[in-house]
Design a protein around this motif. Structure first.
Motif, PDB file in Angstrom:
ATOM      1  N   ASN A  40      35.831  11.281  38.433  1.00 15.82           N
ATOM      2  CA  ASN A  40      36.581  11.103  37.234  1.00 15.82           C
ATOM      3  C   ASN A  40      36.771  12.583  36.694  1.00 15.82           C
ATOM      4  O   ASN A  40      36.580  12.841  35.788  1.00 15.82           O
ATOM      5  CB  ASN A  40      35.537  10.211  36.338  1.00 15.82           C
ATOM      6  N   VAL A  41      37.447  13.096  37.234  1.00 16.25           N
ATOM      7  CA  VAL A  41      37.913  14.446  37.065  1.00 16.25           C
ATOM      8  C   VAL A  41      39.096  14.763  37.242  1.00 16.25           C
ATOM      9  O   VAL A  41      39.990  13.887  38.055  1.00 16.25           O
ATOM     10  CB  VAL A  41      36.990  15.556  37.842  1.00 16.25           C
ATOM     11  N   GLU A  42      39.820  15.823  36.713  1.00 20.08           N
ATOM     12  CA  GLU A  42      41.264  16.233  36.991  1.00 20.08           C
ATOM     13  C   GLU A  42      41.818  16.343  38.355  1.00 20.08           C
ATOM     14  O   GLU A  42      40.883  16.987  39.151  1.00 20.08           O
ATOM     15  CB  GLU A  42      41.987  17.285  35.800  1.00 20.08           C
ATOM     16  N   LEU A  43      43.010  16.162  38.816  1.00 23.69           N
ATOM     17  CA  LEU A  43      43.115  16.479  39.859  1.00 23.69           C
ATOM     18  C   LEU A  43      43.425  17.778  40.311  1.00 23.69           C
ATOM     19  O   LEU A  43      43.015  18.131  41.514  1.00 23.69           O
ATOM     20  CB  LEU A  43      44.981  15.995  40.295  1.00 23.69           C
ATOM     21  N   LYS A  44      43.581  18.629  39.372  1.00 21.21           N
ATOM     22  CA  LYS A  44      43.546  20.051  39.745  1.00 21.21           C
ATOM     23  C   LYS A  44      42.078  20.489  40.170  1.00 21.21           C
ATOM     24  O   LYS A  44      42.133  21.385  41.112  1.00 21.21           O
ATOM     25  CB  LYS A  44      43.957  20.815  38.736  1.00 21.21           C
ATOM     26  N   HIS A  45      40.995  19.997  39.720  1.00 27.67           N
ATOM     27  CA  HIS A  45      39.617  20.186  40.196  1.00 27.67           C
ATOM     28  C   HIS A  45      39.451  19.740  41.665  1.00 27.67           C
ATOM     29  O   HIS A  45      38.833  20.351  42.392  1.00 27.67           O
ATOM     30  CB  HIS A  45      38.458  19.713  39.435  1.00 27.67           C
ATOM     31  N   LYS A  46      39.962  18.576  41.901  1.00 24.61           N
ATOM     32  CA  LYS A  46      40.005  18.116  43.245  1.00 24.61           C
ATOM     33  C   LYS A  46      40.717  18.900  44.396  1.00 24.61           C
ATOM     34  O   LYS A  46      40.223  19.115  45.133  1.00 24.61           O
ATOM     35  CB  LYS A  46      40.520  16.529  43.311  1.00 24.61           C
ATOM     36  N   CYS A  47      42.015  19.434  43.855  1.00 22.35           N
ATOM     37  CA  CYS A  47      42.384  20.416  44.792  1.00 22.35           C
ATOM     38  C   CYS A  47      41.860  21.779  44.707  1.00 22.35           C
ATOM     39  O   CYS A  47      42.047  22.233  45.868  1.00 22.35           O
ATOM     40  CB  CYS A  47      43.941  20.563  44.179  1.00 22.35           C
ATOM     41  N   ASN A  48      41.246  22.254  43.903  1.00 22.15           N
ATOM     42  CA  ASN A  48      40.374  23.427  43.980  1.00 22.15           C
ATOM     43  C   ASN A  48      39.335  23.098  44.877  1.00 22.15           C
ATOM     44  O   ASN A  48      39.114  24.008  45.713  1.00 22.15           O
ATOM     45  CB  ASN A  48      39.659  23.766  42.793  1.00 22.15           C
ATOM     46  N   ILE A  49      38.596  22.035  44.867  1.00 19.21           N
ATOM     47  CA  ILE A  49      37.325  21.671  46.012  1.00 19.21           C
ATOM     48  C   ILE A  49      38.211  21.696  47.362  1.00 19.21           C
ATOM     49  O   ILE A  49      37.460  22.237  48.437  1.00 19.21           O
ATOM     50  CB  ILE A  49      37.037  20.530  45.643  1.00 19.21           C
ATOM     51  N   LYS A  50      39.268  21.338  47.469  1.00 19.46           N
ATOM     52  CA  LYS A  50      40.231  21.207  48.803  1.00 19.46           C
ATOM     53  C   LYS A  50      40.468  22.466  49.200  1.00 19.46           C
ATOM     54  O   LYS A  50      40.041  22.913  50.424  1.00 19.46           O
ATOM     55  CB  LYS A  50      41.250  20.237  48.840  1.00 19.46           C
ATOM     56  N   CYS A  51      40.725  23.495  48.336  1.00 19.98           N
ATOM     57  CA  CYS A  51      40.972  24.739  48.684  1.00 19.98           C
ATOM     58  C   CYS A  51      39.656  25.324  49.075  1.00 19.98           C
ATOM     59  O   CYS A  51      39.780  26.346  50.142  1.00 19.98           O
ATOM     60  CB  CYS A  51      41.530  25.381  47.521  1.00 19.98           C
TER      61      CYS A  51
END
Length: 206
Positions: free
Chosen positions: A103-114
């Protein structure tokens, strides 16, 4: 007159012997005190390491396994328009429930992916899908991750984020603070070593 001189010689020798013994005692006591202080300090350090390690183990976060450089970390934040303050709130222990529930913003998920893509151990294949073999997952964690990823979203960032969470829940990426397990053994060895040193000062050669 000669008898008096001969009578004083043993007395002087006795006095000198006592002085030598006292000096030896004084020296040994100083060394004993120094050794004892060192022993207490080192033992306290080991105990502190145990407490810290146990504390860290209890507060393990899904992203603690990241080994990327500080430059990579900052670069990923910039790419995804995330400030240090925002990331600290995201990675705070109080936000762990939201993190695990995704339950977090997409930008945080993209940061983890990065960040994950910059790790030395690759988790994804060329198609961007989970690669359990490359991850070096055990048979047990592989089953857990595979089952968890059955309902993984199609969106790339959300997919990778879920993989990290699944890996954490399976125990694959959870930091194993095994380093504290050997501390009691080292502490025991230290105690034996220091005791042997201390016992050396229990007797004094006259």
């Amino acid at each position: 007159m000669k008898l008096k001189l001969q009578g004083t010689i043993p007395h002087n020798r006795s006095f000198n012997s006592v002085a030598i013994v006292l000096n030896k005692w004084k020296t040994h006591l100083k060394l004993f005190s120094l050794k004892l202080t060192m022993f207490i300090t080192r033992l306290a350090t080991f105990l502190l390491l145990i407490v810290v390690s146990l504390s860290q183990a209890k507060e393990s976060q899904p992203f603690d396994f990241f080994e990327g450089t500080y430059h990579d970390f900052i670069d990923c934040l910039k790419i995804n328009n995330i400030t240090i303050e925002e990331y600290e709130k995201f990675d705070d222990i109080d936000n762990l429930d939201n993190v695990l529930k995704e339950n977090v913003e997409l930008k945080h998920k993209c940061n983890i992916k990065c960040q994950l893509e910059r790790e030395p151990t690759k988790w994804l294949n060329a198609r961007g899908e989970v690669d359990l073999k490359s991850m070096k997952a055990t048979s047990e964690t592989a089953v857990s991750i595979s089952k968890c990823m059955e309902k993984a979203p199609q969106e790339a960032c959300a997919y990778v984020y879920k993989l990290v969470i699944c890996a954490f829940k399976s125990g694959h990426s959870a930091i194993k603070f095994a380093s504290y397990e050997h501390i009691p053994e080292e502490t025991g060895g230290l105690i034996a070593e220091q005791q042997a040193d201390l016992f050396d000062y229990d007797t004094i050669d006259l």
